[in-house]
Enzyme design. Structure first.
Site, PDB file in Angstrom:
ATOM      1  N   ARG A  12       7.010   2.622  13.603  1.00  0.00           N
ATOM      2  CA  ARG A  12       6.146   2.166  12.515  1.00  0.00           C
ATOM      3  C   ARG A  12       6.577   2.731  11.158  1.00  0.00           C
ATOM      4  O   ARG A  12       6.122   2.271  10.120  1.00  0.00           O
ATOM      5  CB  ARG A  12       4.695   2.571  12.777  1.00  0.00           C
ATOM      6  N   SER A  13       7.406   3.716  11.163  1.00  0.00           N
ATOM      7  CA  SER A  13       7.755   4.436   9.945  1.00  0.00           C
ATOM      8  C   SER A  13       8.782   3.694   9.099  1.00  0.00           C
ATOM      9  O   SER A  13       9.912   3.467   9.548  1.00  0.00           O
ATOM     10  CB  SER A  13       8.323   5.816  10.318  1.00  0.00           C
TER      11      SER A  13
END
Length: 219
Positions: A12-13
């Site tokens: 998700r980063s």
């Protein structure tokens, strides 16, 4: 002598994704092995994280990741759908997280095969480069994985048959990530020393050069 580093990575980063081009360039240029070790995002790892963080946190991440991508010339758009099921108004994180569990377990499986960097590079582009709408639909991920030498359907089947095996890999990654001295991603770890962020890669190279990092020989 081939040096080795760990890279703790979240699917998700945005900054994890933005670190990939430089990481791949490092591996191409230097006698270096990168063991990408997927961890769950803070939204899952630290319950209530976003509700405790400054209201400026998310806004700044969006601003900074977007300009880093522009500066580096990296195709970039936040994934649709978000790999974390989260109400961005209330910041509540859903109990069921089908996307991030699947992605992180797939990464853990590739890690066990020693090919997690290649796998992650292939599928991260589908999420982040803005070329597709609905990265979770159709065969986008499957085709990207196939180009990197992976059979996504077979991987999904193996994970469904024994999810705990891959959860154990992720849990060990998270334990070692915390032990390295940092909590964020991407974190590179060389000889127990953490380097947090895609903007610390030059410092990481400097440290490794002091320990004998050598350029790859042509041919």
């Amino acid at each position: 002598m081939t040096l080795s580093i760990d890279l703790f990575y979240s699917y998700r980063s945005p900054f994890s994704y933005l670190a990939l081009p430089k990481t791949l360039k490092l591996v191409a240029e230097y006698d270096l092995a990168v063991n990408l070790r997927p961890v769950y995002p803070l939204a899952v790892r630290v319950p209530g994280f976003f509700k405790k963080a400054s209201p400026n946190f998310i806004r700044y991440v969006v601003l900074d990741s977007t300009r880093v991508a522009q500066h580096e010339g990296i195709p970039f758009r936040f994934p649709r759908p978000d790999p974390i099921v989260q109400d961005m108004m209330t910041l509540d994180v859903a109990a069921e997280q089908p996307y991030i569990h699947r992605l992180t377990r797939l990464g853990a499986m590739a890690q066990l095969e020693g090919r997690s960097l290649a796998f992650t590079d292939a599928i991260a582009r589908v999420l982040w480069d803005g070329s597709v709408l609905g990265w979770n639909e159709g065969d986008y991920l499957a085709r990207a994985a196939e180009k990197a030498g992976f059979d996504l359907a077979a991987m999904d089947e193996a994970i469904t048959a024994d999810p705990d095996r891959y959860e154990q890999v992720i849990a060990e990654n998270e334990k070692n990530h915390a032990a390295s001295g940092h909590w964020g991603v991407p974190t590179f770890v060389f000889e127990n020393e953490p380097f947090f962020g895609q903007d610390r890669i030059d410092l990481l190279v400097w440290r490794m050069q002091g320990k004998g990092l050598a350029r790859r020989q042509p041919g």
